[in-house]
Structures are given as C-alpha cells and as structure tokens.
Write an enzyme that holds these catalytic residues in place. Sequence first.
Site, mmCIF file in Angstrom:
data_model
loop_
_atom_site.group_PDB
_atom_site.id
_atom_site.type_symbol
_atom_site.label_atom_id
_atom_site.label_comp_id
_atom_site.label_asym_id
_atom_site.label_seq_id
_atom_site.Cartn_x
_atom_site.Cartn_y
_atom_site.Cartn_z
ATOM 1 C CE LYS A 35 58.409 41.925 31.533
ATOM 2 N NZ LYS A 35 58.107 40.787 31.706
ATOM 3 C CG ASN A 36 53.682 41.367 30.200
ATOM 4 O OD1 ASN A 36 54.868 40.681 30.253
ATOM 5 N ND2 ASN A 36 53.145 41.238 31.447
ATOM 6 N NE ARG A 85 56.265 31.903 35.766
ATOM 7 C CZ ARG A 85 57.066 31.061 36.006
ATOM 8 N NH1 ARG A 85 57.940 30.407 36.749
ATOM 9 N NH2 ARG A 85 55.803 29.825 35.680
ATOM 10 C CB CYS A 129 58.774 33.331 40.305
ATOM 11 S SG CYS A 129 58.389 35.263 40.061
ATOM 12 N NE ARG A 173 54.985 34.122 37.805
ATOM 13 C CZ ARG A 173 55.140 35.364 36.718
ATOM 14 N NH1 ARG A 173 56.383 35.901 37.318
ATOM 15 N NH2 ARG A 173 54.602 35.308 35.821
ATOM 16 C CG ASP A 213 52.210 43.011 35.742
ATOM 17 O OD1 ASP A 213 52.371 41.526 36.829
ATOM 18 O OD2 ASP A 213 51.927 42.605 34.980
ATOM 19 C CB VAL A 223 46.228 37.674 40.309
ATOM 20 C CG1 VAL A 223 47.564 36.740 38.960
ATOM 21 C CG2 VAL A 223 45.448 38.008 40.121
ATOM 22 N NE ARG A 246 63.114 39.761 34.255
ATOM 23 C CZ ARG A 246 61.997 39.222 35.047
ATOM 24 N NH1 ARG A 246 61.711 39.442 36.063
ATOM 25 N NH2 ARG A 246 61.089 39.634 34.791
HETATM 26 C C1 UD1 Z 1 51.214 36.675 33.192
HETATM 27 C C2 UD1 Z 1 52.473 38.107 33.315
HETATM 28 C C3 UD1 Z 1 52.654 38.835 34.620
HETATM 29 C C4 UD1 Z 1 51.055 39.242 35.178
HETATM 30 C C5 UD1 Z 1 50.881 37.890 35.776
HETATM 31 C C6 UD1 Z 1 49.538 37.864 35.977
HETATM 32 C C7 UD1 Z 1 53.426 38.335 31.279
HETATM 33 C C8 UD1 Z 1 54.986 37.561 30.536
HETATM 34 N N1 UD1 Z 1 53.445 38.070 32.153
HETATM 35 O O1 UD1 Z 1 52.458 36.174 33.216
HETATM 36 O O2 UD1 Z 1 53.874 39.777 34.401
HETATM 37 O O3 UD1 Z 1 51.930 39.585 36.261
HETATM 38 O O4 UD1 Z 1 50.981 37.128 33.607
HETATM 39 O O5 UD1 Z 1 48.752 38.491 35.359
HETATM 40 O O6 UD1 Z 1 52.439 38.760 30.263
HETATM 41 N N2 UD1 Z 1 48.908 30.135 37.550
HETATM 42 C C9 UD1 Z 1 48.022 28.140 37.845
HETATM 43 N N3 UD1 Z 1 48.483 27.026 37.321
HETATM 44 C C10 UD1 Z 1 48.905 27.416 35.469
HETATM 45 C C11 UD1 Z 1 49.271 28.652 35.393
HETATM 46 C C12 UD1 Z 1 49.282 29.710 36.226
HETATM 47 O O7 UD1 Z 1 47.782 27.981 39.070
HETATM 48 O O8 UD1 Z 1 48.936 26.787 34.613
HETATM 49 C C13 UD1 Z 1 48.774 30.706 38.689
HETATM 50 C C14 UD1 Z 1 49.488 31.655 38.695
HETATM 51 O O9 UD1 Z 1 50.168 30.838 39.673
HETATM 52 C C15 UD1 Z 1 49.280 32.705 39.143
HETATM 53 C C16 UD1 Z 1 47.407 32.728 38.175
HETATM 54 O O10 UD1 Z 1 47.531 31.658 37.965
HETATM 55 O O11 UD1 Z 1 47.869 32.602 40.880
HETATM 56 C C17 UD1 Z 1 48.091 33.923 37.009
HETATM 57 O O12 UD1 Z 1 48.879 33.756 35.987
HETATM 58 P P1 UD1 Z 1 49.191 33.914 34.492
HETATM 59 O O13 UD1 Z 1 48.529 34.567 34.499
HETATM 60 O O14 UD1 Z 1 49.771 32.766 34.928
HETATM 61 O O15 UD1 Z 1 50.443 34.511 34.811
HETATM 62 P P2 UD1 Z 1 52.126 34.585 34.361
HETATM 63 O O16 UD1 Z 1 51.088 34.265 32.261
HETATM 64 O O17 UD1 Z 1 52.880 34.023 34.112
#
Ligand code: UD1
Length: 465
Positions: free
Chosen positions: A22-23, A93, A117, A122, A308, A330, A400
Amino acid sequence: MDMFVIQGGYPLSGRTTVSGAKNAALPIMAASLLADGMTTLHGVPDLVDVDTLAHLLRALGSQVERTESGDLTLEVLNTRPNLADYELVRRMRASVCVLGPLLARRGAACVSLPGGCNIGDRPIDLHLKGLKALGASIRVERGYVIAEAQRLRGANIYLGGPFGSTVTGTANVMAAATLAEGRTTIEAAACEPEVVDLGHYLNAMGARITGLGTPFLQIDGVERLHGVPHTIIPDRIEAATLMIAAAMTHGEVRIDNVRVDHMTAIIEKLREIGVTIDVNGTSVRVTTSGRLRSIDCIALPYPGVPTDVQAQLMALLTCASGISIVTDKVFPDRFMHLPELVRLGARIRREGNCAIVSGVGELSGASVMASDLRASAALVLAGLAATGESVIRRIYHLDRGYDQLEIKLNQLGAQIHRMVDEPQNMPASLTLSVSDKAEDTSDPTHELRGPTWLKRMGITPRTEA
Ligand code: UD1
C-alpha cells in the site's frame, strides 16, 4: 459498518501470498501526475485507500482504471485541475502525496491539510519546507495548502525532523525535484523500501535520481517524464502481520511473495522471540516450538523495526513469557491498541513512548474497538490467539490497508466472520448477565470487561441467545 467475529484458538496452516505494498502504491499513483502518457501498475493491492486515491486522481484530471488482469492504468487527460478537496484528503493522509507532483507539473496546487489522526500528531511542515526550498511560494489558507511556482529550482534540502526522516515528505519533495531546473540534494531522506520503489518508478519514467535507499539523494531535474509499466513491491507490513499470525496461533504457514531483504529487523526480532523463519528465495516458512520469549523492541525509521508493525508485535508479546518493553520513536503516541489488548486479557502498562508488556499464559475473547489500521491488525491477531470469541468493531480501518486479510487468514484455517455491526448481530456468548451480588454495576462498560473483573463483580457470562 462491519465488524469481525473471531473464534480464537485455531492454529493456522497452509500457504498464502503477500499483496503489493500500500505505502508504495499510493505515492507511485500520485507521482503518475508527473507523466505524459500511460502508467501501468502491476500488483496494486485492492484497498479502500487505493480507491480513495483513484477518486482524487480522477478529480485531478486523470483516467484511472483497473484492467481485467488486475493492473491499474493511470493517464493524465486534463492538466488544469489542481484542487485536492478536504472531503477526499481527510479520508486518507497519503492524499498529500499529490502536492509535489501537482506543483512540479502544473505550477500550482491547492491541497487540503490532512487534519488529525489516531496515531498521533502528523504535521506536514517538512513537506512544505522542502517544496519552499525548491522555490515554491506556499501559504496555508482556510485549511488548504496553496503552493505556486513557475518552475521549481534545484536546492540543497535537509529533511530531518524531530522523529527522524519523513516517508511521504521525502516522496513529495523527491517527486517535485525530478522536474525542477538543476540539481537537488536531499539530506536525511527516508530510506524505506517504498521510497526506493517510488524512485525506481520515477527513474524508469526518465528522472535522474541517485542515492536511493540512503539518507542522501541527488536529483538532476529533467524537462519531462513519460508513463511506464511498473510492478509494486510486496507489502512488508502485511508479510510481518501474516508471520505474526502464524506464530501467535502456533501454526505452520508458508508465505510467498516476501522481500526478506526489506524485513531484516522484523525477522531478527521474531527469531529473538522464538519464532522459526526458514527463508527460501521469496518464500518463508513460519513455525514455533515452545513458549515465546519476551524482548525489548524499538520502532524506528527504516532499517529499524517499522512503527507499522509495533502494534502487531505487541500483540505477539502479550503471549510471550516474561516482560517486554516496546518503544515507538516514530509515533510516540501510537498506543491506541493498548487498552483494547488489555480488554483481551493482556497485561500492558504505558510509560510515555514505551509499553511494558507482561506476558500472560493466554488471551481471552472479548469485544474490542479498532482505532486505526495497524491497531486493527493487532486486535485480529490477538483474537486469533485468544480462547473463545472476540468481536472487533470498526474494522473499516483494516479494509483501508489490508488486501483481503480475513480471506487469507480463513484460507489458513482461521475462523473470522464479517458481519454488519448491528445489535441483533451481537454473538450470544458475549451477552452477559449481572448477578445481585455485584458490588458496582453502574459502569456502562461492564459487558465489555475481562473474565477476572467479571468474577470479582459477580457477573457470569450468559451463553444462551
Ligand atoms: C508513512 C506511512 C505510514 C508509516 C509512517 C512511518 C505511507 C502512506 N504512510 O506515513 O504507514 O507509519 O510513514 O513509517 O507511506 N513528521 C514531522 N513533520 C513532517 C512529517 C512528519 O514532524 O512534515 C513526523 C511525524 O509526525 C512522525 C514522523 O515524522 O512522528 C514520521 O512521519 P512520516 O514518515 O512523515 O509518516 P508518513 O509519511 O505520514
């Protein structure tokens, strides 16, 4: 809304296959907005999230179709729309992955902020920081990110955040940089296999990205990209979930279409717990012998144990002997599954971003509520291992992100029944009667508690309809 009714205690046996990730599929679908001509994706899982993104891409001018052979074809027919509406983005998201491609290809994007979320804060500040560095003007108005740029320009970008790298943030900035003028470097880029898969797709389309799979990416911008066929990598999170299902039920399962090279940390942890994993190419055979052992485990960005899989591993550790500590670095608040696992008889205490799990002999069936995608998976796993019957509500979260999970598990011998969540469908065995001796029956959740509490409260389970 659907719910699962699970009869636990059946060891799983047989053979099953992992679906596409999915990701990986979602950011790759979003990146198809960058291409001229048709993209054909093989191995896109059949999920609600994929349907949601297909819907959004259609609203953005793409033609998206599932062929009879199961491939997904995507082609941009109209490059004018640039609005990703809240109604679609709030459902998923990962819709935010259209931001970089829209901006790079159309010069403007208006994408709803995804909102809250269940697994914690996030933000998308790092996505916006990276796109601003590429020369975009960005403002947030009335819940929407409005981004504009005539042509993006290459830049040196540091994408690290307080919790490490960002997966979809790296996807957004990397995708946008492919059409920028000049060279972009991204430091502290996410190394997840799904980001690498996106990079391979972009390179096949004509992009020039090096350093994939490392924290340092270099992207030389090109004038245009063209649609190509691409096969999505297998889903390592689904593979891990199936491995844990086999281990929790003390079964014997062969799982095909596994990229073990994407799962080193998970496989290592499962072996430490006492799960036997025999690898043969892209197949693994999962068995257990004896009681499982407690471990300490920290969810980290790749190549660490994925956040995950944290909930599913925690479900497994509830049945291991001894005390385990599970930490999530994370998403430090990703513990919504914890109280639900406790309802199934687990002994877990939360301390900040850690959960302390004292292994119990066995879990016992109960009625629980799924809060998010991976929490749902953890509850299904616990339900498979628990004695008696469990009801898991709100399993739309599971739909989902897991492609036919209950069908796959049932083919391995699980007893999972999908039902519409209505009062008349509540299994009789979970309806309880309260005796006159009860000390306090005012708690409206009394019908949902575990057996020890019920005994203390003078409540006897009623099995008749
Ligand atoms: C993706 C995955 C999700 C997984 C996550 C972490 C997809 C569609 N989803 O989510 O399943 O759980 O990676 O492996 O691929 N953060 C910030 N600022 C930002 C972005 C992120 O502080 O602009 C923080 C987040 O709050 C979190 C950490 O960074 O604590 C990692 O988040 P991120 O890797 O961005 O998660 P997603 O890409 O949303």
